[in-house]
Design a protein around this motif. Structure first.
Motif, PDB file in Angstrom:
ATOM      1  N   VAL A   1       0.853  -1.189   0.000  1.00 54.45           N
ATOM      2  CA  VAL A   1       0.000   0.000   0.000  1.00 54.45           C
ATOM      3  C   VAL A   1       0.889   1.239   0.000  1.00 54.45           C
ATOM      4  CG1 VAL A   1      -1.720   1.306   1.306  1.00 54.45           C
ATOM      5  CG2 VAL A   1      -1.864  -1.190   1.204  1.00 54.45           C
ATOM      6  N   VAL A   2       0.675   2.115  -0.958  1.00 52.32           N
ATOM      7  CA  VAL A   2       1.511   3.312  -1.065  1.00 52.32           C
ATOM      8  C   VAL A   2       0.926   4.458  -0.241  1.00 52.32           C
ATOM      9  CG1 VAL A   2       2.433   5.054  -2.640  1.00 52.32           C
ATOM     10  CG2 VAL A   2       2.397   2.651  -3.323  1.00 52.32           C
ATOM     11  N   ASP A   3      -0.352   4.738  -0.433  1.00 60.58           N
ATOM     12  CA  ASP A   3      -1.004   5.815   0.305  1.00 60.58           C
ATOM     13  C   ASP A   3      -1.721   5.198   1.509  1.00 60.58           C
ATOM     14  OD1 ASP A   3      -2.535   7.895   1.287  1.00 60.58           O
ATOM     15  OD2 ASP A   3      -3.011   8.700  -0.699  1.00 60.58           O
ATOM     16  N   GLU A   4      -1.035   5.185   2.661  1.00 57.98           N
ATOM     17  CA  GLU A   4      -1.590   4.484   3.828  1.00 57.98           C
ATOM     18  C   GLU A   4      -2.817   5.173   4.401  1.00 57.98           C
ATOM     19  OE1 GLU A   4       1.398   3.634   6.681  1.00 57.98           O
ATOM     20  OE2 GLU A   4       2.510   2.298   5.350  1.00 57.98           O
ATOM     21  N   LYS A   5      -2.868   6.500   4.279  1.00 61.38           N
ATOM     22  CA  LYS A   5      -4.028   7.229   4.799  1.00 61.38           C
ATOM     23  C   LYS A   5      -5.298   6.780   4.087  1.00 61.38           C
ATOM     24  CE  LYS A   5      -1.737  11.487   6.328  1.00 61.38           C
ATOM     25  NZ  LYS A   5      -1.574  12.934   6.056  1.00 61.38           N
ATOM     26  N   LYS A   6      -5.186   6.650   2.762  1.00 62.81           N
ATOM     27  CA  LYS A   6      -6.359   6.253   1.980  1.00 62.81           C
ATOM     28  C   LYS A   6      -6.374   4.745   1.718  1.00 62.81           C
ATOM     29  CE  LYS A   6      -6.537  10.766  -0.296  1.00 62.81           C
ATOM     30  NZ  LYS A   6      -6.383  11.502  -1.546  1.00 62.81           N
ATOM     31  N   GLY A   7      -5.308   4.064   2.148  1.00 60.18           N
ATOM     32  CA  GLY A   7      -5.240   2.616   1.960  1.00 60.18           C
ATOM     33  C   GLY A   7      -5.290   2.205   0.504  1.00 60.18           C
ATOM     34  N   ARG A   8      -4.550   2.930  -0.340  1.00 53.69           N
ATOM     35  CA  ARG A   8      -4.691   2.641  -1.774  1.00 53.69           C
ATOM     36  C   ARG A   8      -3.345   2.593  -2.491  1.00 53.69           C
ATOM     37  NH1 ARG A   8      -7.082   7.822  -4.975  1.00 53.69           N
ATOM     38  NH2 ARG A   8      -6.178   6.753  -6.757  1.00 53.69           N
ATOM     39  N   SER A   9      -3.355   1.858  -3.593  1.00 53.85           N
ATOM     40  CA  SER A   9      -2.283   1.878  -4.577  1.00 53.85           C
ATOM     41  C   SER A   9      -2.947   1.888  -5.945  1.00 53.85           C
ATOM     42  CB  SER A   9      -1.389   0.646  -4.445  1.00 53.85           C
ATOM     43  OG  SER A   9      -0.671   0.676  -3.230  1.00 53.85           O
ATOM     44  N   ASP A  10      -2.286   2.540  -6.908  1.00 53.37           N
ATOM     45  CA  ASP A  10      -2.788   2.579  -8.295  1.00 53.37           C
ATOM     46  C   ASP A  10      -1.739   1.898  -9.176  1.00 53.37           C
ATOM     47  OD1 ASP A  10      -4.824   4.089  -7.227  1.00 53.37           O
ATOM     48  OD2 ASP A  10      -4.096   5.999  -7.994  1.00 53.37           O
ATOM     49  N   PRO A  11      -1.711   0.559  -9.195  1.00 57.90           N
ATOM     50  CA  PRO A  11      -0.575  -0.145  -9.811  1.00 57.90           C
ATOM     51  C   PRO A  11      -0.687  -0.347 -11.319  1.00 57.90           C
ATOM     52  CG  PRO A  11      -2.018  -1.703  -8.720  1.00 57.90           C
ATOM     53  CD  PRO A  11      -2.630  -0.345  -8.508  1.00 57.90           C
ATOM     54  N   TYR A  12       0.504  -0.429 -11.940  1.00 54.16           N
ATOM     55  CA  TYR A  12       0.618  -0.877 -13.328  1.00 54.16           C
ATOM     56  C   TYR A  12       1.897  -1.692 -13.451  1.00 54.16           C
ATOM     57  CZ  TYR A  12       4.047   2.906 -14.069  1.00 54.16           C
ATOM     58  OH  TYR A  12       5.144   3.724 -13.984  1.00 54.16           O
ATOM     59  N   VAL A  13       2.005  -2.469 -14.523  1.00 53.32           N
ATOM     60  CA  VAL A  13       3.164  -3.341 -14.759  1.00 53.32           C
ATOM     61  C   VAL A  13       3.947  -2.795 -15.944  1.00 53.32           C
ATOM     62  CG1 VAL A  13       3.907  -5.668 -15.405  1.00 53.32           C
ATOM     63  CG2 VAL A  13       1.993  -5.366 -13.812  1.00 53.32           C
ATOM     64  N   LYS A  14       5.281  -2.816 -15.796  1.00 55.61           N
ATOM     65  CA  LYS A  14       6.161  -2.291 -16.844  1.00 55.61           C
ATOM     66  C   LYS A  14       7.214  -3.341 -17.180  1.00 55.61           C
ATOM     67  CE  LYS A  14       8.703   1.354 -15.641  1.00 55.61           C
ATOM     68  NZ  LYS A  14       9.118   2.759 -15.479  1.00 55.61           N
ATOM     69  N   THR A  15       7.577  -3.468 -18.457  1.00 54.38           N
ATOM     70  CA  THR A  15       8.612  -4.423 -18.865  1.00 54.38           C
ATOM     71  C   THR A  15       9.679  -3.750 -19.710  1.00 54.38           C
ATOM     72  OG1 THR A  15       7.370  -5.094 -20.844  1.00 54.38           O
ATOM     73  CG2 THR A  15       7.052  -6.410 -18.838  1.00 54.38           C
ATOM     74  N   TYR A  16      10.912  -4.258 -19.574  1.00 56.08           N
ATOM     75  CA  TYR A  16      12.042  -3.893 -20.426  1.00 56.08           C
ATOM     76  C   TYR A  16      12.766  -5.157 -20.832  1.00 56.08           C
ATOM     77  CZ  TYR A  16      12.154   1.135 -19.203  1.00 56.08           C
ATOM     78  OH  TYR A  16      11.867   2.462 -19.050  1.00 56.08           O
ATOM     79  N   LEU A  17      13.461  -5.097 -21.964  1.00 54.39           N
ATOM     80  CA  LEU A  17      14.431  -6.129 -22.313  1.00 54.39           C
ATOM     81  C   LEU A  17      15.813  -5.554 -22.066  1.00 54.39           C
ATOM     82  CD1 LEU A  17      12.922  -7.677 -25.561  1.00 54.39           C
ATOM     83  CD2 LEU A  17      12.956  -8.653 -23.269  1.00 54.39           C
ATOM     84  N   LEU A  18      16.609  -6.254 -21.255  1.00 60.26           N
ATOM     85  CA  LEU A  18      17.951  -5.815 -20.904  1.00 60.26           C
ATOM     86  C   LEU A  18      18.965  -6.705 -21.634  1.00 60.26           C
ATOM     87  CD1 LEU A  18      17.380  -5.509 -17.043  1.00 60.26           C
ATOM     88  CD2 LEU A  18      17.260  -3.680 -18.732  1.00 60.26           C
ATOM     89  N   PRO A  19      20.211  -6.239 -21.899  1.00 59.92           N
ATOM     90  CA  PRO A  19      20.864  -5.124 -21.229  1.00 59.92           C
ATOM     91  C   PRO A  19      20.594  -3.746 -21.830  1.00 59.92           C
ATOM     92  CG  PRO A  19      22.422  -6.243 -22.654  1.00 59.92           C
ATOM     93  CD  PRO A  19      21.162  -7.028 -22.723  1.00 59.92           C
TER      94      PRO A  19
END
Length: 349
Positions: free
Chosen positions: A80-98
């Protein structure tokens, strides 16, 4: 501002190639095990929350369309990022390395107010299978903050060379804190061996005012341990500019060395038109590129200067030399007519 800076021009009249002393044979088996610098991959806030939870995804390669597919299904029990509001707004990100810039990032939509987001989205990369097999997949989860910095929620990194491609099922994977390579800021792109020399105006004698203006000599010797972007190795060359001048007069380059991650260039470039005071405001930018028919790919570079952030009184982002690069340049300024030898790590610029 940059237009004003680019009006300052030196005279770039000649460059010489020193005969090559031979080339190291490239070792096709020794693909670098670099995972890339996650610090440079992301711009965001790593420290605010601890990574937790799991992510469900599957990997597939579509042979017909030559496409790598990441099926992102869902996440569970994210921090949980915003503990006061008990919320997260997540997304997934990808990269190809190197080389994250080569294929770019892909990301899912943002799911608001949930620590158990469901995506059911496919992230796609057009890439040859043989090239894919020398990459790593970095998949990370982030909280989206439209007004500030996005917060890192966890990641997983997969070596695609050892991936079981017969496994197309959705599986759960634990999200981990940022990798050790990120904490240490590791972003190994190779090391350049070079020498530089400053010849002040009139310092050579012989004729009146020889040379009539100052000269900077740059001897690009070799580069070791370049990123290998495809199984056949890398076809590399070095570009050189003396900033702030980015005109054709300033541009020089070496020949292309083919299929070698340890290319020997032995190439000397001479720039004249320098006054001693110009050395405080100019910056020699050397960049290494992988040569391909349609587009060249940046592999790494160095910037030699005082790193003050200023050029002729104007704020510029390219005057950003590292401590090693600054020390190398200062040594050249203090030792007129002497070759100064250096071994400098390539970096993203």
């Amino acid at each position: 501002e940059s237009d004003t800076a680019s009006e300052i021009s030196f005279q770039f009249q000649r460059h010489k190639k020193t005969p090559s002393t031979g080339s190291h044979s490239s070792d096709m088996a020794s693909v670098s095990s670099v995972s890339g610098s996650v610090l440079s991959v992301y711009s965001g806030d790593f420290g605010s929350v601890d990574a937790q939870g799991t992510v469900e995804f599957a990997l597939d390669y579509d042979e017909k369309n030559r496409e790598f597919q990441v099926h992102v299904s869902q996440c569970k029990d994210l921090a949980v990022v915003d503990e006061k509001k008990g919320r997260s707004d997540p997304y997934v990100k990808t990269y190809l390395l190197p080389d994250k810039a080569r294929m770019g990032k892909r990301k899912t939509s943002v799911k608001k107010r949930t620590v158990n987001p469901i995506y059911n989205e496919v992230l796609r990369y057009k890439i040859e299978k043989m090239v894919l097999l020398i990459q790593k997949l970095n998949l990370s989860v982030w909280h989206n903050d439209p007004l500030g910095r996005n917060s890192f929620l966890g990641e997983i990194e997969i070596d695609l060379a050892s991936w079981d491609w017969s496994n197309r099922k959705l599986n759960w994977y634990p999200l981990k804190p940022r990798s050790l390579s990120a904490v240490n800021g590791v972003d190994h792109r190779g090391v350049m061996s070079l020498s530089i020399k400053y010849v002040p105006p009139g310092s050579l004698g012989k004729w009146p005012k020889n040379p009539p203006s100052g000269e900077v000599h740059i001897w690009v010797k070799d580069v070791k341990d370049l990123l290998q972007l495809r199984p056949s190795g890398v076809d590399s060359f070095v570009k050189c500019y003396v900033l702030p001048d980015t005109s054709k007069k300033s541009y020089q380059k070496t020949r292309v060395i083919k299929r070698d991650t340890n290319p020997v260039f032995n190439h000397t470039i001479v720039y004249d038109g320098f006054h001693t005071e110009d050395l405080k405001d100019a910056c020699v930018e050397l960049t290494v590129w992988d040569h391909e028919k349609l587009t060249n790919h940046f592999l790494g570079g160095i910037r030699l200067g005082l790193g003050t952030g200023l050029s002729y009184g104007i704020s510029v982002d390219w005057m950003d030399s590292t401590q090693e690069e600054v020390a190398f340049w200062q040594e050249m300024m203090l030792a007129a007519n002497e070759w100064i030898e250096g071994l400098l790590p390539l970096r993203s610029l």
